[in-house]
Design a protein around this motif. Structure first.
Motif, PDB file in Angstrom:
ATOM      1  N   UNK A   8       0.850  -1.192   0.000  1.00 32.37           N
ATOM      2  CA  UNK A   8       0.000   0.000   0.000  1.00 32.37           C
ATOM      3  C   UNK A   8       0.880   1.235   0.000  1.00 32.37           C
ATOM      4  N   UNK A   9       0.322   2.334  -0.468  1.00 35.36           N
ATOM      5  CA  UNK A   9       1.044   3.614  -0.474  1.00 35.36           C
ATOM      6  C   UNK A   9       0.400   4.562   0.524  1.00 35.36           C
ATOM      7  N   UNK A  10       1.199   5.463   1.053  1.00 36.99           N
ATOM      8  CA  UNK A  10       0.696   6.420   2.047  1.00 36.99           C
ATOM      9  C   UNK A  10      -0.212   7.450   1.383  1.00 36.99           C
ATOM     10  N   UNK A  11      -1.258   7.819   2.090  1.00 32.97           N
ATOM     11  CA  UNK A  11      -2.157   8.880   1.643  1.00 32.97           C
ATOM     12  C   UNK A  11      -1.812  10.141   2.429  1.00 32.97           C
ATOM     13  N   UNK A  12      -1.176  11.085   1.773  1.00 28.83           N
ATOM     14  CA  UNK A  12      -0.757  12.331   2.422  1.00 28.83           C
ATOM     15  C   UNK A  12      -1.603  13.477   1.873  1.00 28.83           C
ATOM     16  N   UNK A  13      -2.294  14.208   2.722  1.00 26.78           N
ATOM     17  CA  UNK A  13      -3.131  15.316   2.231  1.00 26.78           C
ATOM     18  C   UNK A  13      -2.298  16.402   1.558  1.00 26.78           C
ATOM     19  N   UNK A  59      10.529  19.857   1.125  1.00 20.37           N
ATOM     20  CA  UNK A  59      11.419  18.912   1.806  1.00 20.37           C
ATOM     21  C   UNK A  59      11.014  18.847   3.279  1.00 20.37           C
ATOM     22  N   UNK A  60      10.920  17.619   3.791  1.00 24.04           N
ATOM     23  CA  UNK A  60      10.590  17.467   5.208  1.00 24.04           C
ATOM     24  C   UNK A  60       9.242  16.827   5.452  1.00 24.04           C
ATOM     25  N   UNK A  61       8.496  16.493   4.397  1.00 21.80           N
ATOM     26  CA  UNK A  61       7.211  15.818   4.558  1.00 21.80           C
ATOM     27  C   UNK A  61       7.401  14.353   4.167  1.00 21.80           C
ATOM     28  N   UNK A  62       7.237  13.442   5.143  1.00 20.87           N
ATOM     29  CA  UNK A  62       7.469  12.022   4.900  1.00 20.87           C
ATOM     30  C   UNK A  62       6.297  11.218   5.461  1.00 20.87           C
ATOM     31  N   UNK A  63       6.319   9.910   5.184  1.00 17.12           N
ATOM     32  CA  UNK A  63       5.229   9.048   5.645  1.00 17.12           C
ATOM     33  C   UNK A  63       5.716   7.925   6.557  1.00 17.12           C
ATOM     34  N   UNK A  64       7.020   7.717   6.666  1.00 16.13           N
ATOM     35  CA  UNK A  64       7.618   6.659   7.483  1.00 16.13           C
ATOM     36  C   UNK A  64       7.108   5.275   7.064  1.00 16.13           C
ATOM     37  N   UNK A  65       7.207   4.987   5.775  1.00 14.01           N
ATOM     38  CA  UNK A  65       6.860   3.660   5.279  1.00 14.01           C
ATOM     39  C   UNK A  65       8.040   2.973   4.581  1.00 14.01           C
ATOM     40  N   UNK A  79      -1.522   9.353   7.941  1.00 11.90           N
ATOM     41  CA  UNK A  79      -2.907   9.722   7.660  1.00 11.90           C
ATOM     42  C   UNK A  79      -3.617   8.709   6.776  1.00 11.90           C
ATOM     43  N   UNK A  80      -3.160   7.481   6.793  1.00 11.67           N
ATOM     44  CA  UNK A  80      -3.845   6.440   6.064  1.00 11.67           C
ATOM     45  C   UNK A  80      -3.047   5.892   4.892  1.00 11.67           C
ATOM     46  N   UNK A  81      -3.503   4.772   4.378  1.00  8.66           N
ATOM     47  CA  UNK A  81      -2.845   4.110   3.258  1.00  8.66           C
ATOM     48  C   UNK A  81      -3.900   3.693   2.239  1.00  8.66           C
ATOM     49  N   UNK A  82      -3.446   3.456   1.013  1.00  6.69           N
ATOM     50  CA  UNK A  82      -4.322   2.947  -0.036  1.00  6.69           C
ATOM     51  C   UNK A  82      -3.644   1.769  -0.715  1.00  6.69           C
ATOM     52  N   UNK A  83      -4.356   0.645  -0.831  1.00 12.53           N
ATOM     53  CA  UNK A  83      -3.752  -0.521  -1.493  1.00 12.53           C
ATOM     54  C   UNK A  83      -3.267  -0.179  -2.899  1.00 12.53           C
ATOM     55  N   UNK A  84      -2.108  -0.695  -3.231  1.00 12.12           N
ATOM     56  CA  UNK A  84      -1.540  -0.469  -4.555  1.00 12.12           C
ATOM     57  C   UNK A  84      -2.059  -1.563  -5.502  1.00 12.12           C
ATOM     58  N   UNK A 121     -10.925  -5.188  -8.791  1.00 11.17           N
ATOM     59  CA  UNK A 121     -10.439  -4.400  -7.656  1.00 11.17           C
ATOM     60  C   UNK A 121     -11.605  -3.666  -7.010  1.00 11.17           C
ATOM     61  N   UNK A 122     -11.434  -3.300  -5.739  1.00 19.05           N
ATOM     62  CA  UNK A 122     -12.459  -2.557  -5.017  1.00 19.05           C
ATOM     63  C   UNK A 122     -12.358  -1.068  -5.358  1.00 19.05           C
ATOM     64  N   UNK A 123     -13.476  -0.331  -5.262  1.00 16.52           N
ATOM     65  CA  UNK A 123     -13.433   1.117  -5.560  1.00 16.52           C
ATOM     66  C   UNK A 123     -12.437   1.873  -4.689  1.00 16.52           C
ATOM     67  N   UNK A 124     -12.307   1.475  -3.430  1.00 14.21           N
ATOM     68  CA  UNK A 124     -11.375   2.165  -2.524  1.00 14.21           C
ATOM     69  C   UNK A 124     -10.027   1.466  -2.433  1.00 14.21           C
ATOM     70  N   UNK A 125      -9.789   0.536  -3.339  1.00 13.26           N
ATOM     71  CA  UNK A 125      -8.495  -0.119  -3.396  1.00 13.26           C
ATOM     72  C   UNK A 125      -8.512  -1.523  -2.833  1.00 13.26           C
ATOM     73  N   UNK A 126      -7.822  -2.436  -3.520  1.00 15.75           N
ATOM     74  CA  UNK A 126      -7.724  -3.808  -3.073  1.00 15.75           C
ATOM     75  C   UNK A 126      -8.021  -4.772  -4.203  1.00 15.75           C
TER      76      UNK A 126
END
Length: 551
Positions: free
Chosen positions: A134-139, A162-168, A290-295, A306-311
């Protein structure tokens, strides 16, 4: 009956679930009945992603999280690393790092690689396993500062400062560790499990960290109000500046003086955050949990469901209904059409289920499962019967200072009335001064949910029962008595030692009898591959291995 040619298995994705699949495929690999090629986008082989917080805080080096022994990978081969057959099976396992897959051709049974992913631009397969995660969902936030013309603009995925990360990923954990060493202020956005874990890991090593989250308490989707209030207080006591009901209004950026007259002159760097409460907080890093979305993009482009919201929709064996040669596991897999949970436990189970199918096909020549088609020729997913019981996937906060575990639907658990004669059985015990809280909701012997804070033995016991969906213990106070009755050294064979994998003390002891390292034990039973809190106990068991016994 085995085929004369080894079954070619290609795994797209090089994360921890893919690594577990390779471990589970050992019978077919050692028999020479299968060959596995793992294609991972990151420049390093699979590692324990769940412990990135320890890398960020500096407790462990990133290399210690490798899920393959360093001796297994020949770094001299560059992007294509061959695992030592002595470890990965005589048929061989090829691990290709930095190999991005851009397309699937199900008719020709090939995958196409991105430019620069190695000498081969196309790889054929007999069975394909998608473990793309999955990938991070960053607003996207407004940005203001002194860079360029100083005009506030939206920060998008392609133009974030620079400085905005998701720690994944590992490089993000190492960047965060640099900030900790330099005593730079860090803001964590998101009060879910990942946000709480990240904030705690940084605060435990003395970093200046603020946690911003929606709602009145952290883990609001998992905890009831009382346990949430206790967690809030414990986070504050640990050194986290908790800001509830708070979001980000805009990011404050500036160009760095050291970048002047270089190719990075004018690149915006994060220096602060303005919150929705009207405050400005200094920040060199923003960790967005702030959440993840299946790749599932590759699967969708190849015509898989696949599902509408991912998967990626799969059956209980992990197989795609549209194509019996394609499987999906981990954060990208929607088992029986259910949205992926994002938890590591279901990923282990999926890897085990797919490996069982592939080993059967490779070793016994079993035919792929048939696919039923409707009148229009569209594959019909046939739901499998539900497993016995009502399995719950426990959620645990990986921390060295706090013990927090829960499971179940909080909308049911928190709303359950303890005084309703016809409602669920609710047991609640709390000692805020001691930082302890326990809530158990059952219906008969069916476990609907639980919350345990500051009670690690009770959390481990309840997590074990959550995996079966039942709680046969009639006297709930027995759990509290168990909490202080014995230490880890007195655990029985059926007691859970590793909360992340569910491995019991007996399973770990059996594995440790034939292993010489903690990582070898982890490859056998999964213990020690999660948060790492049980690794010390496993080290003791390995050290007690009789002299002269096989390693």
């Amino acid at each position: 009956m085995m085929s004369s040619r080894p079954l070619r298995i290609v795994v797209v994705g090089g994360g921890p679930v893919a690594a577990r699949l390779v471990q589970e495929l050992q019978p077919a690999l050692q028999a020479g009945a299968a060959r596995v090629t793992v294609l991972g986008e990151e420049p390093i082989p699979a590692y324990q992603r769940i412990r990135l917080g320890d890398v960020a805080s500096g407790r462990v080096d990133g290399s210690a999280l490798a899920m393959f022994d360093p001796a297994q990978v020949d770094a001299a081969q560059g992007d294509s690393a061959q695992v030592d057959p002595a470890h990965a099976g005589r048929a061989g396992v090829e691990i290709r790092c930095g190999a991005g897959v851009v397309a699937l051709d199900r008719d020709r049974q090939t995958v196409s690689l991105a430019e620069g992913s190695g000498p081969a631009t196309e790889i054929g397969y007999d069975r394909l396993v998608l473990a793309t995660g999955a990938s991070a969902v960053i607003p996207d936030f407004p940005v203001s500062g002194t860079v360029g013309r100083g005009i506030s603009v939206a920060a998008t995925a392609d133009s974030r400062p620079e400085g905005v990360i998701a720690l994944r990923q590992m490089h993000e954990a190492r960047r965060l560790h640099e900030a900790v060493r330099a005593h730079e202020p860090v803001v964590v956005l998101g009060g879910g499990v990942l946000g709480v874990e990240a904030a705690l890991a940084l605060a435990e090593v003395g970093a200046e960290v603020s946690l911003l989250h929606r709602g009145p308490v952290p883990l609001g989707r998992q905890l009831d109000v009382d346990s949430g209030r206790l967690l809030h207080r414990q986070l504050v006591d640990a050194g986290v500046q908790v800001r509830p009901d708070c979001g980000i209004q805009e990011l404050v950026v500036a160009a760095r003086a050291e970048d002047r007259a270089t190719d990075r002159d004018g690149v915006p760097h994060l220096i602060g955050i303005r919150t929705t409460q009207g405050r400005r907080i200094p920040a060199s890093l923003l960790v967005a949990c702030t959440g993840i979305r299946p790749r599932d993009e590759l699967a969708a482009a190849a015509g898989l469901d696949t599902l509408p919201r991912g998967g990626i929709v799969v059956d209980r064996h992990g197989r795609c209904p549209e194509d019996p040669a394609v499987f999906a596991i981990g954060d990208c897999a929607a088992s029986l059409g259910a949205r992926p949970s994002g938890l590591i436990g279901p990923g282990w189970d999926q890897a085990r289920a797919v490996a069982a199918v592939l080993c059967g096909e490779a070793l016994c020549g079993e035919a792929p499962g048939s696919v039923e088609l409707d009148a229009a020729g569209r594959p019909v997913p046939v739901p499998s019967p539900p497993p016995p019981g009502h399995r719950l996937d426990p959620i645990m906060v990986k921390s060295h200072s706090l013990s927090v575990a829960c499971a179940g639907d909080p909308t049911v658990d928190s709303a359950a009335d303890p005084w309703a004669p016809d409602g669920p059985h609710v047991s609640t015990w709390m000692d805020p001064g001691a930082g302890q809280y326990l809530r158990i909701v059952t219906e008969g012997d069916r476990l609907l949910g639980f919350v345990a804070i500051g009670l690690p033995r009770s959390a481990a016991e309840l997590s074990r029962h959550a995996l079966t969906g039942t709680l046969p213990v009639a006297d709930r106070s027995a759990l509290l008595a168990l909490e202080h009755a014995a230490g880890d050294r007195d655990l029985g064979p059926e007691d859970v030692l590793c909360r992340c994998s569910g491995a019991t003390c007996g399973q770990v002891e059996d594995a440790a009898a034939d292993c010489s390292t903690v990582d070898e034990v982890g490859r056998r039973c999964g213990a020690g591959t999660g948060c790492g809190t049980c690794r010390g106990r496993i080290e003791e068991l390995v050290a007690r291995r009789p002299v002269g016994s096989p390693a």
